[in-house]
Design an enzyme around this catalytic site. Structure first.
Site, short mmCIF file in Angstrom:
data_model
loop_
_atom_site.label_atom_id
_atom_site.label_comp_id
_atom_site.label_asym_id
_atom_site.label_seq_id
_atom_site.Cartn_x
_atom_site.Cartn_y
_atom_site.Cartn_z
N CYS A 138 54.75 32.11 59.89
CA CYS A 138 53.58 32.53 60.67
C CYS A 138 52.45 32.96 59.72
CB CYS A 138 53.95 33.68 61.59
SG CYS A 138 52.55 34.38 62.48
N CYS A 141 50.46 36.08 60.91
CA CYS A 141 51.18 37.35 60.74
C CYS A 141 51.25 37.75 59.26
CB CYS A 141 52.63 37.23 61.24
SG CYS A 141 52.85 36.29 62.74
N ASP A 142 51.61 36.81 58.40
CA ASP A 142 51.95 37.17 57.02
C ASP A 142 50.93 36.74 55.97
OD1 ASP A 142 54.32 38.28 57.96
OD2 ASP A 142 55.36 36.35 57.89
#
Ligand code: NDP
Length: 316
Positions: A138, A141-142
């Site tokens: 992701c 997200c990261d």
């Protein structure tokens, strides 16, 4: 009110764009539609940074904001969204379905499967060990954790290309490897990747192993298929976008194609009367949010007609 009257008309399993669109259309048609979602409503859309191709939005909208709009709109028409897991969908002798969930057991005439697909893993040494320590699935997200770092992206579809473009805003040192000699992604996105000066595109490459110092990823061993050679390069992060497998286990009695997707007709009906499938879990030629939303609307419309037919039969 009897127990029977309290039962919903439709249970929708999965709260991504396909399921929420089905819920909105079904509720607006006066049906009692209950959605079950085990994570947050929105599904895979939630992790998309910017959507620039969803019709009606002149400017890009974040996946999170779009999911929120889908959810609120469905709820405005009376759809009920449960935070819970569906454990079983039993097909009964009278044609109804008994749906066993962590939030109760329901017997309904219609079930809409909008369970989507589960992301694939590479299955190479080091992948599991370094999940959360540099290996990610992701970018939204990261990605921010790896600002300015050296990033490897694996895959050749819309996800790999789209997410590489997102990552290229965070780092000028991105390598994307794909096992084929061309991207599978839509031409527009693939072209942007190939022309992005922050992205080094390497076709005919696979990943042998992800290596690290125990705490984080430090390098990746790659295989160059064309020259049949292995080499190792330093990387801080590996983002894997190699597709997904449809989640069909709950209805293993329904027909699937050779790739495992539920086979549907033009009304999103499966081979089991009353069981519909929408979005990424069905055998659709083009998996987009807009096509998922369209699937949901069609399935809700078809479900309403199916329920009307059943009611008509009951009075004959
Ligand atoms: P896809 O299935 O489209 O692509 C997966 C890619 O990963 C392919 O290039 C495939 O290679 C490669 N791959 C698969 N398995 C492996 C493996 N074991 N090792 C290395 N590479 C592998 O998945 P996506 O997640 O990209 O997209 C899923 C669906 O969602 C698609 O229908 C896509 O169009 C849609 N989507 C649309 C978006 C948008 O419109 N903005 C954004 C993201 C997704 P090969 O080509 O050799 O099969």
């Amino acid at each position: 009110m009897s127990e029977q009257e309290k039962q919903p008309d439709i249970i929708i399993i999965g709260g991504g764009p396909a399921g929420l669109s089905a819920a909105q259309y079904a509720a607006r048609a006066g049906l009692s539609a209950h959605v079950f979602e085990e994570m947050a409503p929105g599904g895979q859309v939630l992790v998309v940074d910017e959507l620039e191709n969803y019709p009606g939005f002149e400017e890009p909208i974040s996946g999170f904001d779009l999911a929120d709009k889908f959810t609120k709109q469905a709820e405005r028409f009376g759809a009920v969204i449960h935070f819970g897991t569906v454990d079983a969908v039993n097909h009964n002798g009278d044609g109804s379905f008994t749906v066993v969930t962590t939030d109760g057991t329901y017997t309904v005439p219609v079930v809409i499967m909008s369970t989507g697909a589960k992301r694939r893993e590479l299955g190479v040494p080091g992948e599991k060990e370094y999940q959360g320590k540099g290996v990610s699935y992701c970018a939204t997200c990261d990605g921010p954790f790896f600002k300015g770092k050296r990033i490897l992206v694996v895959g050749g579809g819309d996800s790999a290309c789209g997410e590489s473009l997102f990552l290229s805003k965070l780092s000028s040192d991105i390598v994307i490897v794909h096992r084929k000699d061309r991207f599978r992604a839509q031409r527009s996105i693939a072209g942007m990747v190939e022309h992005d000066e922050h992205i080094d595109t390497r076709f005919l490459h696979t990943v042998n192993e992800i290596k690290g110092d125990g705490k984080r990823v430090t390098s990746v061993s790659l295989h160059d298929i064309e020259h049949d050679r292995d080499y190792e390069e330093p990387f801080d992060a590996v983002f894997v976008f190699i597709g997904a497998d449809p989640r069909t286990k709950l209805v293993s009695y329904a027909e699937t194609d050779e790739a495992g997707y539920l086979v549907t007709n033009g009304l999103m009906g499966t081979n089991v009367p009353g069981l519909y499938a929408v979005g990424d879990v069905r055998n659709t030629p083009f998996r987009q949010i807009v096509t998922a939303a369209s699937d949901g609307a069609i399935a809700a419309h078809a479900s309403a007609e199916y329920i009307d037919e059943l009611k008509g039969q009951a009075y004959v």
